[in-house]
Design a protein around this motif. Structure first.
Motif, short mmCIF file in Angstrom:
data_model
loop_
_atom_site.label_atom_id
_atom_site.label_comp_id
_atom_site.label_asym_id
_atom_site.label_seq_id
_atom_site.Cartn_x
_atom_site.Cartn_y
_atom_site.Cartn_z
N GLU A 59 0.80 -1.22 0.00
CA GLU A 59 0.00 0.00 0.00
C GLU A 59 0.84 1.28 0.00
O GLU A 59 0.34 2.34 -0.38
N LEU A 60 2.07 1.19 0.44
CA LEU A 60 2.92 2.38 0.59
C LEU A 60 4.35 2.00 0.27
O LEU A 60 4.83 0.95 0.71
N ASP A 61 5.04 2.85 -0.49
CA ASP A 61 6.45 2.56 -0.77
C ASP A 61 7.34 3.45 0.08
O ASP A 61 6.95 4.53 0.53
N CYS A 62 8.53 3.00 0.27
CA CYS A 62 9.49 3.67 1.16
C CYS A 62 9.83 5.07 0.68
O CYS A 62 9.95 5.99 1.48
N ASP A 63 10.00 5.26 -0.62
CA ASP A 63 10.37 6.58 -1.15
C ASP A 63 9.28 7.63 -0.92
O ASP A 63 9.58 8.78 -0.62
N SER A 64 8.03 7.23 -1.03
CA SER A 64 6.92 8.16 -0.76
C SER A 64 6.91 8.57 0.71
O SER A 64 6.70 9.73 1.04
N LEU A 65 7.14 7.60 1.57
CA LEU A 65 7.19 7.88 2.99
C LEU A 65 8.36 8.80 3.32
O LEU A 65 8.23 9.75 4.10
N LEU A 66 9.51 8.55 2.72
CA LEU A 66 10.68 9.39 2.94
C LEU A 66 10.43 10.83 2.46
O LEU A 66 10.87 11.77 3.11
N GLU A 67 9.70 10.98 1.37
CA GLU A 67 9.35 12.33 0.89
C GLU A 67 8.54 13.09 1.92
O GLU A 67 8.77 14.29 2.14
N ILE A 68 7.61 12.41 2.57
CA ILE A 68 6.80 13.04 3.62
C ILE A 68 7.70 13.52 4.75
O ILE A 68 7.59 14.65 5.23
N LEU A 69 8.62 12.67 5.16
CA LEU A 69 9.52 13.02 6.26
C LEU A 69 10.44 14.17 5.88
O LEU A 69 10.75 15.04 6.71
N GLU A 70 10.91 14.20 4.64
CA GLU A 70 11.77 15.28 4.18
C GLU A 70 11.04 16.61 4.16
O GLU A 70 11.62 17.65 4.50
N THR A 71 9.77 16.62 3.78
CA THR A 71 9.01 17.87 3.77
C THR A 71 8.78 18.40 5.18
O THR A 71 8.55 19.59 5.36
N HIS A 72 8.86 17.53 6.18
CA HIS A 72 8.73 17.95 7.57
C HIS A 72 10.10 18.14 8.23
O HIS A 72 10.20 18.22 9.44
N GLU A 73 11.16 18.15 7.42
CA GLU A 73 12.54 18.45 7.83
C GLU A 73 13.17 17.40 8.74
O GLU A 73 14.14 17.66 9.42
N TRP A 74 12.64 16.19 8.75
CA TRP A 74 13.22 15.14 9.59
C TRP A 74 14.62 14.77 9.17
O TRP A 74 15.39 14.27 9.99
N THR A 75 14.99 14.97 7.94
CA THR A 75 16.32 14.60 7.47
C THR A 75 17.32 15.74 7.61
O THR A 75 18.47 15.61 7.22
N LYS A 76 16.90 16.83 8.19
CA LYS A 76 17.75 18.01 8.35
C LYS A 76 18.75 17.80 9.49
O LYS A 76 18.40 17.30 10.56
N SER A 77 20.01 18.19 9.25
CA SER A 77 21.06 18.10 10.27
C SER A 77 21.42 19.48 10.78
O SER A 77 21.25 20.47 10.08
N ASP A 78 21.93 19.52 12.00
CA ASP A 78 22.42 20.78 12.55
C ASP A 78 23.66 21.21 11.80
O ASP A 78 24.41 20.39 11.28
N GLU A 79 23.91 22.51 11.80
CA GLU A 79 25.10 23.05 11.15
C GLU A 79 26.34 22.88 12.02
O GLU A 79 27.45 22.93 11.53
N ASN A 80 26.15 22.70 13.32
CA ASN A 80 27.28 22.57 14.22
C ASN A 80 27.97 21.23 14.03
O ASN A 80 27.32 20.19 14.06
N PRO A 81 29.29 21.23 13.86
CA PRO A 81 29.99 19.96 13.71
C PRO A 81 30.00 19.18 15.03
O PRO A 81 29.92 19.75 16.11
N SER A 82 30.12 17.90 14.94
CA SER A 82 30.12 17.05 16.12
C SER A 82 31.47 17.12 16.84
O SER A 82 32.44 17.68 16.33
N PHE A 83 31.52 16.52 18.00
CA PHE A 83 32.75 16.47 18.79
C PHE A 83 33.88 15.83 18.00
O PHE A 83 35.01 16.32 17.99
N VAL A 84 33.59 14.73 17.33
CA VAL A 84 34.62 14.01 16.57
C VAL A 84 35.13 14.89 15.42
O VAL A 84 36.34 14.96 15.18
#
Length: 119
Positions: A59-84
């Protein structure tokens, strides 16, 4: 943290800074996702900044679900670099400066190199 996405035929896991730092917005979307019949389970690990979504691939494919998450900025990372990342950059700077100092001492002598490095 870098965004981490793992896809299988029936599950999508996303781990990101946005998920970790915006729990209210994430929970609001999770509630909406749980209303979709094709989604069977949503597991949110708050401290890890991770959400795993199990769905019916008929009923649902992974890419469509990922598109929904991307539009809600779930894949967004902070600009601050990590400790490593900070440790690697600072270590590289220290190593480069040390190598330059050694090369300069061998080339022009210790007293002249101290004068040049003081600038």
């Amino acid at each position: 943290m870098n965004t981490y996405i793992h896809k299988t035929s029936q599950r999508l896991r996303v781990r990101s800074d946005y998920i970790r730092h915006n729990p209210k917005a994430v929970m609001a979307l999770i509630e909406q996702l749980q209303q979709i019949d094709a989604i069977s389970n949503v597991k949110h690990k708050y401290h890890a900044g991770s959400v795993a979504i199990h769905f019916d691939r008929e009923e649902l494919d992974c890419d469509s679900l990922l598109e929904i998450l991307e539009t809600h900025e779930w894949t967004k990372s902070d600009e601050n670099p990590s400790f490593v990342e900070n440790a690697v950059v600072n270590g590289a700077k220290t190593l480069t400066k040390g190598l330059a100092t050694i090369a300069l001492k061998r080339l022009v002598g210790p007293s002249v190199s101290r004068m040049i490095m003081s600038f």
